[in-house]
Design an enzyme around this catalytic site. Structure first.
Site, PDB file in Angstrom:
ATOM      1  N   TYR A 104       0.849  -1.207   0.000  1.00 21.52           N
ATOM      2  CA  TYR A 104       0.000   0.000   0.000  1.00 21.52           C
ATOM      3  C   TYR A 104       0.883   1.255   0.000  1.00 21.52           C
ATOM      4  O   TYR A 104       0.511   2.301  -0.527  1.00 21.52           O
ATOM      5  CB  TYR A 104      -0.948  -0.029   1.204  1.00 21.52           C
ATOM      6  CG  TYR A 104      -2.173   0.834   1.020  1.00 21.52           C
ATOM      7  CD1 TYR A 104      -3.079   0.585  -0.012  1.00 21.52           C
ATOM      8  CD2 TYR A 104      -2.428   1.909   1.869  1.00 21.52           C
ATOM      9  CE1 TYR A 104      -4.199   1.383  -0.179  1.00 21.52           C
ATOM     10  CE2 TYR A 104      -3.546   2.704   1.708  1.00 21.52           C
ATOM     11  CZ  TYR A 104      -4.434   2.426   0.679  1.00 21.52           C
ATOM     12  OH  TYR A 104      -5.544   3.226   0.507  1.00 21.52           O
ATOM     13  N   LYS A 118      -2.886   8.539   2.688  1.00 18.85           N
ATOM     14  CA  LYS A 118      -4.097   8.383   3.505  1.00 18.85           C
ATOM     15  C   LYS A 118      -3.856   8.920   4.925  1.00 18.85           C
ATOM     16  O   LYS A 118      -4.783   9.442   5.552  1.00 18.85           O
ATOM     17  CB  LYS A 118      -4.541   6.916   3.571  1.00 18.85           C
ATOM     18  CG  LYS A 118      -5.061   6.356   2.252  1.00 18.85           C
ATOM     19  CD  LYS A 118      -6.284   7.070   1.735  1.00 18.85           C
ATOM     20  CE  LYS A 118      -6.940   6.339   0.577  1.00 18.85           C
ATOM     21  NZ  LYS A 118      -7.943   7.160  -0.121  1.00 18.85           N
TER      22      LYS A 118
END
Ligand code: NAP
Length: 259
Positions: free
Chosen positions: A159, A166
């Site tokens: 990720y 994020k």
């Protein structure tokens, strides 16, 4: 049952196709009586989003690439023209993220400056610029909702740069909630579990993640786009009127588990 969003107008950024979380949210908002304004990123998505928007009875469907300041000016014009009474807007859904594919498969330490900045620009800064653009139209208060993922606070293999974006996005939610709270504008994030969408398929190992979730999550299954969408309805509705600055997990409980 009364419709939870009757009389409200919602601007939804991030419908690309029928698998998009933004599309599930648009469907749920429509079910609850909201008027919808939808955007698409560029020519490539125009036809698909046009068809989906027509099905949903959207009041406006228009182009908005969040990296282009001129598109944000056009966004304000469209809200003024197609919003509720006097151009009023009640809800913004920000369901947008992007990172270079190679940054979602090689080691994080190899992230380039350009790749890092691109992910931040599209996936985090765009919430700030979009909120600033639409806040003047939220004349009776409002709800800003964005989508985040567990990789913001935990290391999730592959990720990488998106997890860092994020993390910034979730910090933006807190700062924006403080700035906009006096205008009764609430700002929250939904942290969704993995769902098979075009963006999610860009992260190497998604299939393994989807297989692992039901083994460990308290609800012993994956979450669904409809569950994410119903949480967005709650946040957009008056039922969510006391909630701001928060990250709500819709992930079948996965994030509470330790070893
Ligand atoms: P998706 O359908 O691919 O949606 C991502 C959207 O971002 C697309 O509509 C894409 O448009 C748009 N976008 C990218 N760059 C843009 C730009 N410069 N300007 C405007 N729009 C741009 O995938 P999704 O999974 O529904 O993603 C929606 C949000 O949910 C993202 O923030 C994602 O990180 C988050 N989320 C997803 C999951 C999951 O497992 N699916 C889990 C947690 C959080 P184009 O397709 O035209 O590029």
């Amino acid at each position: 049952m009364p419709e939870l969003l009757a009389g409200k107008t919602a601007l939804i950024l991030g419908v690309a196709n029928k698998w998009s979380l933004a599309y599930a949210i648009a469907q749920a908002f429509r079910r609850e009586g909201a008027k919808l304004l939808l955007t698409y990123q560029g020519e490539r998505q125009k036809e698909t989003v046009g068809e989906l928007g027509a099905e949903l009875g959207a009041a406006a469907i228009f182009e908005c690439d969040v990296t282009r300041d001129e598109d944000l000016v056009k966004l304000a014009d469209t809200v003024r023209q197609h919003g509720g009474p006097n151009g009023r807007l009640d809800t913004l859904v920000h369901s947008i993220a992007f990172a270079n594919r190679e940054d979602l498969s090689r080691p994080f330490v190899e992230t380039s400056r350009a790749g890092y900045l691109l992910a931040q620009d599209v996936s985090a800064y765009s919430l700030v610029s979009a909120a600033r653009t639409i806040a003047p139209f939220m004349t009776e208060g409002g709800s800003v909702i964005t989508l985040t993922y567990l990789g913001a606070t935990r290391v999730v293999t592959n990720y990488n740069v998106m997890g860092v974006a994020k993390a910034a996005l979730e910090a933006c939610v807190r700062y924006l909630s403080s700035d906009l709270g006096p205008s009764n504008i609430r700002v929250n994030a939904i942290s969704a579990g993995p769902v098979k969408t075009v963006s999610a398929r860009g992260v190497a190992g998604l299939t393994k993640m989807l297989e692992a979730m039901p083994l460990r999550a308290p609800l012993r299954r994956n979450c669904t786009p409809e569950e994410v969408a119903d949480t967005a309805v709650f946040l957009a509705s008056d039922l969510g009127r006391g909630v701001t600055g928060n990250v709500l997990f819709v992930d079948a409980g996965y994030q509470v588990m330790g070893f």
